[in-house]
Design an enzyme around this catalytic site. Structure first.
Site, PDB file in Angstrom:
ATOM      1  N   GLU A  93       1.214  -1.324  -0.188  1.00 58.86           N
ATOM      2  CA  GLU A  93       0.187  -0.015   0.297  1.00 58.86           C
ATOM      3  C   GLU A  93       0.928   1.461  -0.254  1.00 58.86           C
ATOM      4  OE1 GLU A  93      -3.141   0.487  -0.297  1.00 58.86           O
ATOM      5  OE2 GLU A  93      -3.867  -1.215   0.184  1.00 58.86           O
ATOM      6  N   SER A 352     -18.791 -29.109  55.039  1.00 61.86           N
ATOM      7  CA  SER A 352     -18.046 -29.377  55.944  1.00 61.86           C
ATOM      8  C   SER A 352     -16.755 -28.546  55.395  1.00 61.86           C
ATOM      9  CB  SER A 352     -17.489 -31.301  56.061  1.00 61.86           C
ATOM     10  OG  SER A 352     -18.787 -31.875  56.236  1.00 61.86           O
TER      11      SER A 352
END
Length: 700
Positions: A93, A352
């Protein structure tokens, strides 16, 4: 001569045209400069709305949301993109991107010459900066006037921004088809990955798409996309970026046939992060790969438990407190499971799972030794009559066996011995906030989960036990762990010896069938009425907590921690790492030969001792007083010893420092002890009748 004359005329014509072009460029440049220098930075087009996104610790996308105009548009910097893609982009580009000032005169002259000689446009003269200007204004550039404005803005961008900033704008705004903008969104949509590592074929396709984002959409026009991609590959080869072999291999790579969904990992954690901050892009401590593996495991295993059962899971690093994965439910979109509810932070009964802290306090306070005997028989303690899960009793057992079997009666009697208030206080110091029913005071039922707590708090507690009794602050934000941390002793909620004893015992709890339990210390829990099943465990590096149940609190018959939650826990450990990090080593002053059960602790010192030797009279530590601050100069390297004095009680005496025996004998009516360093220390003494006294001191 005629031939020479014609050649001369052509030469003079070319010179004339060149001069005219130069004058035109000079005039254009002068006019542009006047307009550009009248533009200030604040006059440049404003920033566009970006998708709000959350990334993991390594920058990988966890989740993103579309903008108000239904776009996927995410910010990204050049250093987060594959260098090959950037090189291809510039080569294809704008080869002079790093040299020009926004408008490239050489490119304009080249494009004009090609237009004259070929009678058509062969290549454009638009620079990446000019393309960025067009993307920022979102204005067409068909007319000469709009092209002029684009050039003015491009020059202004170059004047006010550096090249990296301009490139970042392009990478965030370039169109890639449909509602996809920016290279990061495009890489996820077309390849399902971050743009940090791309194949040559993938990089070339991303270079080609913005030129015609709709005409080259891979899912609609695959042949057009392939042709454009291959053209970029050839240009990259001409620029020396790829070898012919690389190009041949890249051309064979398939074009993606469909758009991939934008990631949606850790939906509950990311939603919470976005709600707590207005930042566009946030980073969490979560690791995307681990999160994905554990989400898949939870979804697959939850399917075996019924359509309404949900699962939550947290994976944390013991040393840093960073949460590496958090699964809030078994499926965000499952209405039956109420998947939108984040059960990792929900307050539920822990069953527990808190028993280890009770036992740890018993070891620290000199109430019991792992090999002490304790009764598991029907009894009433302070008006409370606990029973075991299977409604049976084991009789006289060792404390170690009582914890591994998760017996209820021993846990309650030990809680009575160490004190409920101390247990709640240490739990809070570990980072938990117990929620009791309104108007109800803490009682012995706390030993069996008689209050509310979250999975996150449980994981923090167990990570602290893995750290040797030092509280761990769990966090998901990368910034939360930055800063000076408090010294370990200021965050201690359990002595190092007691924490190691708990780790040692929990490593002996048998895993579920077919599970690999080697190197993991863990505990399960089941709340009253089969509403909640828990499993929490750790190795030398990680702590994992799992909750299983219904989000609406409806009982699930047969739901237990061991059968329902523990399989998730061990499967998760296997998916985190195939090898276990070794569990914590015993403290350096631990002597396994001398760690025999002291005579006074043959039976645990509870109200249910069969020999009846639990009385309120006994020894008293009168110096130093409980809660005193004793300055021994420990921070200055001094080796001064702590002197502790005793009165009353029946010899022989056993002295313990932070739960570890340090002296004994018939004449041990005082203790001279050399501490390892400054910080809180608990000194205990037990006489021949099993009566004891203790003081907690701040040594400096």
């Amino acid at each position: 001569m005629a031939r020479t004359g014609r050649g001369g005329r052509v030469r003079w014509l070319a010179i004339g045209l060149s001069c005219a072009a130069a004058l035109c460029l000079l005039a254009i440049g002068t006019t542009l400069a006047v307009q550009v220098f009248s533009l200030k930075r604040e006059d440049l087009p404003g920033t566009v709305e970006m998708s709000r996104s959350v990334s993991d610790r390594n920058g990988r996308l966890l989740r993103a949301f579309q903008t108000s105009d239904d776009r996927w548009r995410m910010p990204v910097s050049p250093d987060e993109v594959d260098p090959l893609y950037l090189s291809m982009l510039l080569a294809y580009e704008d080869r002079r991107f790093n040299d020009h000032y926004g408008v490239d005169p050489l490119a304009i002259l080249r494009a004009g010459a090609q237009l004259v000689s070929n009678g058509r446009i062969v290549s454009g003269a638009s620079t990446l900066t000019m393309q960025t200007a067009r993307l920022l204004t979102e204005a067409p550039t068909r007319s000469p006037l709009s092209k002029w404005r684009q050039m003015v803005l491009a020059l202004a961008l170059e004047r006010h921004l550096d090249k990296q900033e301009i490139l970042s704008l392009y990478l965030a705004r370039a169109p890639f088809g449909g509602n996809i903008e920016g290279v990061r969104a495009a890489s996820h949509a077309w390849f399902g990955k971050e743009p940090a590592r791309l194949t040559p074929a993938q990089a070339a396709l991303l270079v080609a798409l913005p030129q015609s984002p709709e005409g080259r959409r891979p899912d609609r026009f695959p042949q057009a996309a392939r042709t454009a991609r291959d053209r970029v590959l050839l240009a990259a080869m001409d620029a020396g970026l790829l070898s012919p072999e690389d190009v041949t291999a890249a051309k064979r790579e398939a074009i993606p046939e469909r758009r991939r969904p934008i990631p949606m990992l850790a939906p509950h954690a990311t939603r919470q992060a976005l709600a707590q901050s207005e930042a566009t892009d946030q980073r969490l401590t979560i690791e995307a790969d681990l999160q994905a593996r554990l989400e898949a495991m939870v979804a697959e295993r939850a399917g075996r438990l019924g359509s309404h059962v949900s699962v939550a899971l947290i994976l944390a690093d013991n040393a840093s407190g960073e949460i590496l994965a958090r699964v809030g439910s078994a499926g965000l979109l499952s209405q039956a499971r109420r998947g939108h509810v984040d059960m990792s932070g929900a307050i539920r009964s822990p069953g527990s799972t808190l028993k280890p802290l009770i036992y740890g306090l018993a070891f620290e306070q000199g109430v019991a030794h792992p090999n002490s005997l304790i009764e598991d028989r029907p009894t009433t303690v302070a008006g409370y009559s606990p029973t075991n899960f299977d409604l049976s009793f084991q009789g006289t057992v060792r404390v170690r066996e009582a914890l591994t079997a998760s017996l209820n009666v021993p846990a309650v009697t030990l809680l009575d011995a160490v004190g409920v208030s101390r247990f709640i206080s240490r739990l809070k110091r570990a980072g938990a906030t117990p929620r009791f029913p309104q108007g109800e005071a803490p009682g012995l039922a706390a030993a069996l989960g008689g209050f509310g707590i979250s999975l996150r708090e449980l994981v923090a507690l167990y990570a602290g036990i893995a750290r040797g009794g030092v509280a761990v602050s769990l966090h998901e934000s990368l910034e939360a762990g930055v800063g000076e941390a408090l010294p370990d002793e200021d965050r201690r909620f359990l002595s190092e010896m007691a924490a190691w004893r708990i780790s040692d015992i929990l490593s002996e709890v048998p895993p579920p069938d077919t599970a690999n339990g080697a190197g993991i210390a863990y505990k399960t829990g089941t709340s009253y009425g089969y509403r909640d099943a828990w499993a929490v465990g750790f190795d030398g590096r990680h702590t994992i907590g799992v909750w299983v149940g219904r989000a609406d609190g409806t009982p699930v018959p047969g739901l237990t921690g061991y059968k329902s939650a523990a399989p998730f826990l061990f499967d998760a450990f296997q998916r985190v790492a195939a090898r276990r990090m070794p569990l914590p080593q015993p403290p350096k002053d631990f002597d396994p030969v001398a760690d025999a059960v002291p005579a006074p602790l043959h039976y645990a010192r509870t109200a249910t001792r069969p020999d009846g030797m639990h009385t309120e009279t006994g020894p008293e530590i009168f110096y130093p007083p409980n809660g005193a601050t004793v300055d021994l100069g420990l921070g200055e390297g001094s080796e001064a010893a702590l002197v502790v004095k005793l009165r009353r009680g029946r010899a022989p005496f056993l002295w313990l420092a932070n739960g570890a025996p340090v002296a004994s004998g018939p004449f041990a009516t005082s203790l001279v002890w050399q501490p390892d360093g400054p910080g809180a220390s608990t000194i205990s003494v037990i006489d021949a009748d099993g009566n004891s006294a203790r003081v907690t001191l701040d040594l400096r």
